[in-house]
Design a protein around this motif. Structure first.
Motif, PDB file in Angstrom:
ATOM      1  N   THR A 593       0.834  -1.195   0.000  1.00  0.00           N
ATOM      2  CA  THR A 593       0.000   0.000   0.000  1.00  0.00           C
ATOM      3  C   THR A 593       0.870   1.247   0.000  1.00  0.00           C
ATOM      4  OG1 THR A 593      -0.092   0.096   2.413  1.00  0.00           O
ATOM      5  CG2 THR A 593      -1.769  -1.250   1.303  1.00  0.00           C
ATOM      6  N   ASP A 594       0.211   2.392   0.013  1.00  0.00           N
ATOM      7  CA  ASP A 594       0.941   3.665   0.039  1.00  0.00           C
ATOM      8  C   ASP A 594       1.912   3.740   1.206  1.00  0.00           C
ATOM      9  OD1 ASP A 594      -1.534   3.917  -1.453  1.00  0.00           O
ATOM     10  OD2 ASP A 594      -1.116   6.062  -1.550  1.00  0.00           O
ATOM     11  N   THR A 614       0.159  -8.027  -4.363  1.00  0.00           N
ATOM     12  CA  THR A 614      -0.966  -7.193  -4.779  1.00  0.00           C
ATOM     13  C   THR A 614      -0.630  -5.743  -4.475  1.00  0.00           C
ATOM     14  OG1 THR A 614      -2.556  -8.954  -4.328  1.00  0.00           O
ATOM     15  CG2 THR A 614      -3.413  -6.706  -4.442  1.00  0.00           C
ATOM     16  N   LEU A 615      -0.840  -4.884  -5.448  1.00  0.00           N
ATOM     17  CA  LEU A 615      -0.574  -3.466  -5.249  1.00  0.00           C
ATOM     18  C   LEU A 615      -1.909  -2.738  -5.083  1.00  0.00           C
ATOM     19  CD1 LEU A 615       2.042  -1.737  -5.197  1.00  0.00           C
ATOM     20  CD2 LEU A 615       1.544  -1.104  -7.560  1.00  0.00           C
ATOM     21  N   GLU A 616      -2.195  -2.347  -3.859  1.00  0.00           N
ATOM     22  CA  GLU A 616      -3.426  -1.616  -3.559  1.00  0.00           C
ATOM     23  C   GLU A 616      -3.045  -0.218  -3.082  1.00  0.00           C
ATOM     24  OE1 GLU A 616      -5.877  -3.710  -0.814  1.00  0.00           O
ATOM     25  OE2 GLU A 616      -6.278  -5.386  -2.189  1.00  0.00           O
ATOM     26  N   VAL A 617      -2.904   0.671  -4.036  1.00  0.00           N
ATOM     27  CA  VAL A 617      -2.461   2.025  -3.716  1.00  0.00           C
ATOM     28  C   VAL A 617      -3.512   3.019  -4.199  1.00  0.00           C
ATOM     29  CG1 VAL A 617      -0.005   1.476  -3.761  1.00  0.00           C
ATOM     30  CG2 VAL A 617      -1.159   2.140  -5.872  1.00  0.00           C
ATOM     31  N   SER A 618      -3.449   4.203  -3.644  1.00  0.00           N
ATOM     32  CA  SER A 618      -4.414   5.236  -4.001  1.00  0.00           C
ATOM     33  C   SER A 618      -4.082   5.838  -5.360  1.00  0.00           C
ATOM     34  CB  SER A 618      -4.423   6.334  -2.941  1.00  0.00           C
ATOM     35  OG  SER A 618      -3.172   7.016  -2.935  1.00  0.00           O
ATOM     36  N   CYS A 635       2.067  -9.239 -10.816  1.00  0.00           N
ATOM     37  CA  CYS A 635       1.516  -8.636  -9.608  1.00  0.00           C
ATOM     38  C   CYS A 635       0.050  -8.305  -9.886  1.00  0.00           C
ATOM     39  CB  CYS A 635       2.271  -7.364  -9.231  1.00  0.00           C
ATOM     40  SG  CYS A 635       3.977  -7.657  -8.725  1.00  0.00           S
ATOM     41  N   LYS A 636      -0.778  -8.329  -8.856  1.00  0.00           N
ATOM     42  CA  LYS A 636      -2.194  -8.027  -9.045  1.00  0.00           C
ATOM     43  C   LYS A 636      -2.400  -6.524  -8.931  1.00  0.00           C
ATOM     44  CE  LYS A 636      -6.858  -9.188  -7.579  1.00  0.00           C
ATOM     45  NZ  LYS A 636      -7.714  -9.930  -6.604  1.00  0.00           N
ATOM     46  N   LEU A 637      -2.805  -5.917 -10.050  1.00  0.00           N
ATOM     47  CA  LEU A 637      -3.032  -4.474 -10.073  1.00  0.00           C
ATOM     48  C   LEU A 637      -4.502  -4.138 -10.299  1.00  0.00           C
ATOM     49  CD1 LEU A 637      -0.071  -3.331 -12.375  1.00  0.00           C
ATOM     50  CD2 LEU A 637      -0.066  -3.662  -9.914  1.00  0.00           C
ATOM     51  N   GLY A 638      -5.271  -5.091 -10.834  1.00  0.00           N
ATOM     52  CA  GLY A 638      -6.645  -4.862 -11.246  1.00  0.00           C
ATOM     53  C   GLY A 638      -7.622  -4.685 -10.092  1.00  0.00           C
ATOM     54  N   PRO A 639      -8.924  -4.660 -10.450  1.00  0.00           N
ATOM     55  CA  PRO A 639      -9.445  -5.051 -11.772  1.00  0.00           C
ATOM     56  C   PRO A 639      -9.391  -3.953 -12.835  1.00  0.00           C
ATOM     57  CG  PRO A 639     -11.266  -4.534 -10.311  1.00  0.00           C
ATOM     58  CD  PRO A 639     -10.022  -4.421  -9.476  1.00  0.00           C
ATOM     59  N   LEU A 640      -9.279  -2.676 -12.448  1.00  0.00           N
ATOM     60  CA  LEU A 640      -9.284  -1.596 -13.419  1.00  0.00           C
ATOM     61  C   LEU A 640      -7.863  -1.142 -13.735  1.00  0.00           C
ATOM     62  CD1 LEU A 640     -12.256   0.530 -12.029  1.00  0.00           C
ATOM     63  CD2 LEU A 640     -12.301  -1.215 -13.824  1.00  0.00           C
ATOM     64  N   PRO A 642      -4.659   0.844 -13.712  1.00  0.00           N
ATOM     65  CA  PRO A 642      -4.157   1.615 -12.561  1.00  0.00           C
ATOM     66  C   PRO A 642      -4.133   3.125 -12.821  1.00  0.00           C
ATOM     67  CG  PRO A 642      -2.375   0.376 -13.611  1.00  0.00           C
ATOM     68  CD  PRO A 642      -3.646  -0.099 -14.225  1.00  0.00           C
ATOM     69  N   LYS A 643      -4.949   3.850 -12.055  1.00  0.00           N
ATOM     70  CA  LYS A 643      -5.062   5.299 -12.205  1.00  0.00           C
ATOM     71  C   LYS A 643      -3.774   6.021 -11.805  1.00  0.00           C
ATOM     72  CE  LYS A 643      -7.393   9.263 -12.516  1.00  0.00           C
ATOM     73  NZ  LYS A 643      -7.816   9.830 -13.816  1.00  0.00           N
ATOM     74  N   TRP A 644      -2.986   5.439 -10.889  1.00  0.00           N
ATOM     75  CA  TRP A 644      -1.777   6.115 -10.421  1.00  0.00           C
ATOM     76  C   TRP A 644      -0.743   6.300 -11.530  1.00  0.00           C
ATOM     77  CZ3 TRP A 644       2.531   3.154 -11.098  1.00  0.00           C
ATOM     78  CH2 TRP A 644       2.371   1.762 -11.129  1.00  0.00           C
ATOM     79  N   LEU A 645      -0.855   5.492 -12.606  1.00  0.00           N
ATOM     80  CA  LEU A 645       0.088   5.631 -13.717  1.00  0.00           C
ATOM     81  C   LEU A 645      -0.055   6.975 -14.425  1.00  0.00           C
ATOM     82  CD1 LEU A 645       0.254   2.189 -15.568  1.00  0.00           C
ATOM     83  CD2 LEU A 645       2.166   3.506 -14.663  1.00  0.00           C
ATOM     84  N   GLU A 646      -1.202   7.631 -14.262  1.00  0.00           N
ATOM     85  CA  GLU A 646      -1.423   8.900 -14.951  1.00  0.00           C
ATOM     86  C   GLU A 646      -0.417   9.963 -14.514  1.00  0.00           C
ATOM     87  OE1 GLU A 646      -5.088  11.921 -16.130  1.00  0.00           O
ATOM     88  OE2 GLU A 646      -5.381  10.432 -14.544  1.00  0.00           O
ATOM     89  N   LYS A 647       0.064   9.855 -13.283  1.00  0.00           N
ATOM     90  CA  LYS A 647       1.008  10.842 -12.765  1.00  0.00           C
ATOM     91  C   LYS A 647       2.463  10.479 -13.066  1.00  0.00           C
ATOM     92  CE  LYS A 647      -1.765  12.807  -9.041  1.00  0.00           C
ATOM     93  NZ  LYS A 647      -3.047  12.252  -9.503  1.00  0.00           N
ATOM     94  N   GLN A 648       2.697   9.334 -13.689  1.00  0.00           N
ATOM     95  CA  GLN A 648       4.054   8.911 -14.021  1.00  0.00           C
ATOM     96  C   GLN A 648       4.371   9.330 -15.458  1.00  0.00           C
ATOM     97  OE1 GLN A 648       6.288   7.554 -11.859  1.00  0.00           O
ATOM     98  NE2 GLN A 648       4.701   7.883 -10.319  1.00  0.00           N
TER      99      GLN A 648
END
Length: 882
Positions: A593-594, A614-618, A635-640, A642-648
């Motif tokens: 997590t974060d 599993t990556l469960e981050v905000s 690694c489990k990133l889903g189901p959607l 990953p929104k955090w990639l938008e800032k990378q």
């Protein structure tokens, strides 16, 4: 004088900025420039305030308020990465008072140097080096009559000839065109640049003779010349006029070995301090043409580099000692030297500090020739023919005074045997390289390291056991590299042996690719440790929860390919200074997590693939750092998505394959394809859906893998910029715009379109794909004939068209694809005869699959196929007729 000018500009533009408001027209010009720039590292983040004179890289004149300095160089190295890319817009023409322009080390790939720069007639300083420009130097540059400094080095793709108009830049003091692809003759008009102090034309493809008008450059201090087939005029005296020369380098001058008169002239240059004659074909024969009694270099000469020539006998050492006695540095690497020289060389060279004899044929016993050079600080013997025992080599070498002066010794890339002996005789040694040898057995406990040693590298040998306690008693040791050996000791024991005073000095430890076992011990006493590599071992157990306090200074942690297991604790915190984290290929599980990444602002590489994490981050996770490498495969990133990639916005490598993601890929992700060149992206083996927008992106990509998803619709043309492109196992239905756009796909090397929903005739548009070696279009519903333009795929090695509905004959144009190794056209409806050229002209063909086809083969063709092709077919595939 030139550098005083640069200093004066910097002082001028740095004074009195607080009350200046920039000119609106110039501010608008900068904003238009910014609009065409891709800025993944936020170099232009300050370009928002009303006063552009305060923007990063911009300086204005204190009195007129006009912008006179634009200083925005990038950085691209192992330590730092920061650059802009995109297009340089003509709006900069409005900066008519600009005196200083530096855009070096940015990325303007596939664009030419803008011609409009020639209108900036107030320019004194122009640096466009290392920008990946292509094309030719625009002749408009010659209009910059006030220019003193011009640097276009290391663009690699700049080509053509050097414009003779550059000879009109009469005020030029510095010119660097090295590291490009210029060809043809060096223009004689460069001899008009009478104020020139620095000229570098190395690492190009020049030919012909060095123009004698260069002898007019009487103010020249540093001259560097080289080319593909460059020659000196043997009877020309132009060099004798360059009495101000302090640095001279000739690279790849093809006839220098037959021009002893040229070397005589060089020897008389009164101020010469550094001389480099590399790849000039120099040999022992040249030395024999000189009489030592009437040939001597200037007493000012301190650096002599003669690497990559053809010297064979040790007479070169006697020649050097007879002709120059003040050398501080001598480089004879990459020759064919072997054998010992007399002690006279060591006694005569009483100023020599650096000696490079790498990549010759010296044996270990030849080191005795240099044991009496009492001033020697560094000796490089990489890649020679040393096969003796290390203890014997060092014992003989340490008999002279060199053992007190030597600070750096490299014996790497030899075949030295034995183990690591006692090294304490070299009392001032700071760096020792023993990598890539045949050292074996355990390091004896009696082995002591020099008391001032900072670096010890013994990687890629066959050492066994562990680390002796004496290593931990070396209080200056900063780097220890024992990677790629056969060490098998318990990790806790190894670090106990290192827990002496070296705990206060060690910054880098490399124990990767051994057989080290055990669990991770407490590293907290190694307070200065910045890099720890324990990868590819047999380390087990889980990650300690106190990693952050254990490694307060750690920047790089490599634990991949071990046997780490267990669940990662909720309380674990990664070290806050960490830049690189490799945990790939273990058996770790749990949820990250974060909080695990709390207070991390410097993380650049995150490699967690092939675990059960599993990556469960905000959505805001990662906003405090920018990653250039993200590998989260399995690694489990889903189901959607990953929104955090938008800032990378800085990643070059992204692998989120097999990560349980489904749904539509957001448009913001596809726009990131335009952030930088040569990205590698793998989002394969998920359940991603929808279409890919056709964006106006012209970047190049190393690898794009979208395979095994549910993508549909058109294949967009911007994907042409890939080297490896895998779109297999999707639902794409149309690739006409991808295939038939007017752009030439210079870089596409492998293309996989297999198992999609393509149908209809294959477009006849293959002439654009100049580099394609692998093409797989199997398992679709293509019909009609194989297009004749496939015969223009001259680099093609593998052609797979199986399981379609193709008809007609094999096109004769395929005979042009002479590099084909494999052809599979099974399970189609082709007809006609097997062409006899297939066996005759496709000489590299090793695999040919034609089963289930209906062929009409005459007696002549059958015999021809048996002679030329039949030997390549095996089993039932030898029976062509069914």
């Amino acid at each position: 004088m030139m550098f005083m000018f640069v200093v004066s500009v910097v002082l001028q533009v740095a004074y009195g900025q607080h009350h200046i408001r920039c000119i609106p027209k110039e501010r608008e010009a900068l904003l238009q420039f910014k609009a065409a720039i891709v800025d993944p590292y936020d170099m232009l983040s300050s370009w928002t305030t009303p006063d552009c004179c305060q923007w990063e890289g911009i300086r204005s004149n204190n009195l007129t308020v006009h912008i006179i300095s634009f200083h925005l160089p990038g950085q691209y190295n192992e330590v730092s990465r920061r650059y802009i890319s995109g297009e340089i817009r003509k709006s900069l023409m409005e900066l008519r008072h600009l005196q200083y322009l530096n855009l070096s080390s940015n990325d303007f790939a596939d664009s030419n140097i803008p011609e409009f720069l020639g209108s900036l007639t107030n320019l004194r300083y122009l640096d466009l080096s290392s920008c990946r420009f292509s094309g030719q130097i625009p002749t408009q540059i010659s209009s910059l009559s006030r220019l003193k400094y011009l640097n276009l080095a290391d663009n690699y793709y700049l080509n053509g000839s050097i414009p003779r108009e550059l000879g009109n830049l009469s005020g030029l003091e510095y010119l660097d065109l090295s590291g490009n692809s210029f060809e043809g003759y060096i223009p004689s008009q460069l001899g008009n640049l009478s104020r020139l102090q620095y000229l570098d034309l190395r690492y190009n493809s020049f030919e012909g003779y060095i123009p004698s008008p260069l002898g007019n450059l009487s103010n020249l201090h540093k001259l560097y010349l080289g080319g593909y087939d460059l020659k000196v005029v043997t009877t020309d005296q132009w060099l004798s006029n360059l009495n101000s020369l302090t640095h001279l380098s000739f690279n790849s001058i093809s006839n220098f070995n037959s021009s002893p008169s040229c070397l005589r002239i060089i020897a008389k240059l009164p101020k010469l301090r550094e001389l480099s004659l590399s790849e000039c074909g120099l040999s022992d024969h040249l030395l024999l043409s000189f009489n030592p009694s009437n040939f001597n270099f200037s007493s000012s000469l301190s650096v002599l580099r003669l690497y990559k020539n053809s010297f064979m006998k040790p007479m070169i050492f006697q020649w050097v000692s007879n002709t120059t006695s003040n050398l501080v540095e001598l480089d004879l690497s990459w020759n064919l030297l072997e054998g010992s020289t007399s002690n006279h060389f060591g006694l005569a060279m009483n100023s020599l500090e650096h000696l490079d004899l790498s990549y010759n044929v010296f044996k270990g016993e030849d080191l005795k020739s240099f044991m009496n050079i009492c001033t020697l600080r560094s000796l490089y013997m990489y890649g020679n023919n040393m096969t003796e025992d290390l203890s014997l080599i060092l014992h003989n070498f340490s008999s002279g005074c060199v053992r007190y002066s030597l600070q750096e010794l490299s014996l790497a890339f030899n075949q030295i045997r034995g183990s690591v002996p006692d090294l304490s005789a070299f009392s001032n040694l700071k760096m020792l390289y023993l990598s890539y040898n045949q050292l074996s057995g355990k390091i004896p406990e009696s082995t002591r390291l020099p008391s001032h040693l900072k670096l010890l590298s013994v990687s890629f040998n066959s050492l066994e056991g562990g680390v002796p306690k004496s290593f931990g008693s070396t209080c200056t040791l900063e780097l220890l590299d024992l990677s790629s050996n056969k060490l098998s000791e318990d990790l806790t024991v190894i670090f106990n042996h290192l827990s002496g005073c070296s705990t206060y000095s060690l910054r880098e430890i490399y124990l990767d690719q051994n057989k080290v076992n055990g669990t991770l011990p407490d590293f907290s006493i190694f307070a200065k440790l910045e890099t720890l590599d324990l990868s590819i071992n047999q380390i087990s157990g889980t990650l300690p929860s106190n990693l952050a306090t254990m490694f307060p200074s750690l920047k790089e942690l490599y634990l991949h390919s071990n046997k780490l297991n267990g669940t990662i604790s909720e309380n674990l915190r990664f070290p806050t200074e960490l830049e690189v984290l490799y945990l790939m290929s273990n058996s770790l599980k749990g949820v990250l997590t974060d909080s695990h990444f709390y207070n991390m602002t410097k993380l650049e590489r995150l490699i967690l693939s092939d675990n059960s994490l599993t990556l469960e981050v905000s959505q805001n996770w990662g906003s405090t750092f920018q990653l250039d490498t993200i590998e989260l495969r399995y690694c489990k990133l889903g189901p959607l998505f990953p929104k955090w990639l938008e800032k990378q916005n800085k990643f070059q490598d992204l692998d989120i394959s097999n990560s349980g993601i489904s749904g539509v890929v957001p448009k913001w992700f596809w726009t990131k394809f335009g952030l930088s060149n040569w990205m590698s992206i793998n989002i394969s083996c998920n359940n991603l859906q929808g279409t890919i927008p056709n964006l106006p992106i012209e970047n190049h990509y190393s690898s794009l893998s979208l395979q095994s998803n549910q993508f549909e619709g058109h294949v967009p043309s911007f994907l042409q910029g890939s080297i490896f492109l895998d779109l297999s196992n999707n639902k794409f239905t149309n690739f006409f715009s991808f295939l038939c756009s007017n752009d030439v796909a210079e870089s596409l090397y492998q293309l996989d379109l297999s198992n999609n929903k393509f149908s209809g005739q294959i477009p006849n548009c293959w002439t654009h794909f100049k580099s394609l070696t692998y093409l797989n279009m199997s398992q679709n519903k293509f019909s009609g004939e194989i297009p004749s333009s496939m015969g223009s795929l001259f680099e093609l090695q593998v052609l797979l068209l199986r399981d379609n509905n193709l008809t007609g004959e094999i096109p004769s144009s395929l005979r042009n694809c002479t590099k084909l190794v494999m052809i599979d056209i099974t399970e189609n409806r082709l007809s006609g005869s097997i062409p006899n050229w297939m066996g005759k002209e496709l000489s590299k063909l090793q695999f040919l699959s034609l089963r289930k086809e209906i062929w009409i083969i005459g007696v002549y063709h059958a015999q021809r196929l048996e002679d030329c092709v039949g030997t390549m077919l095996k089993g039932e595939e030898r029976g062509i007729l069914r």
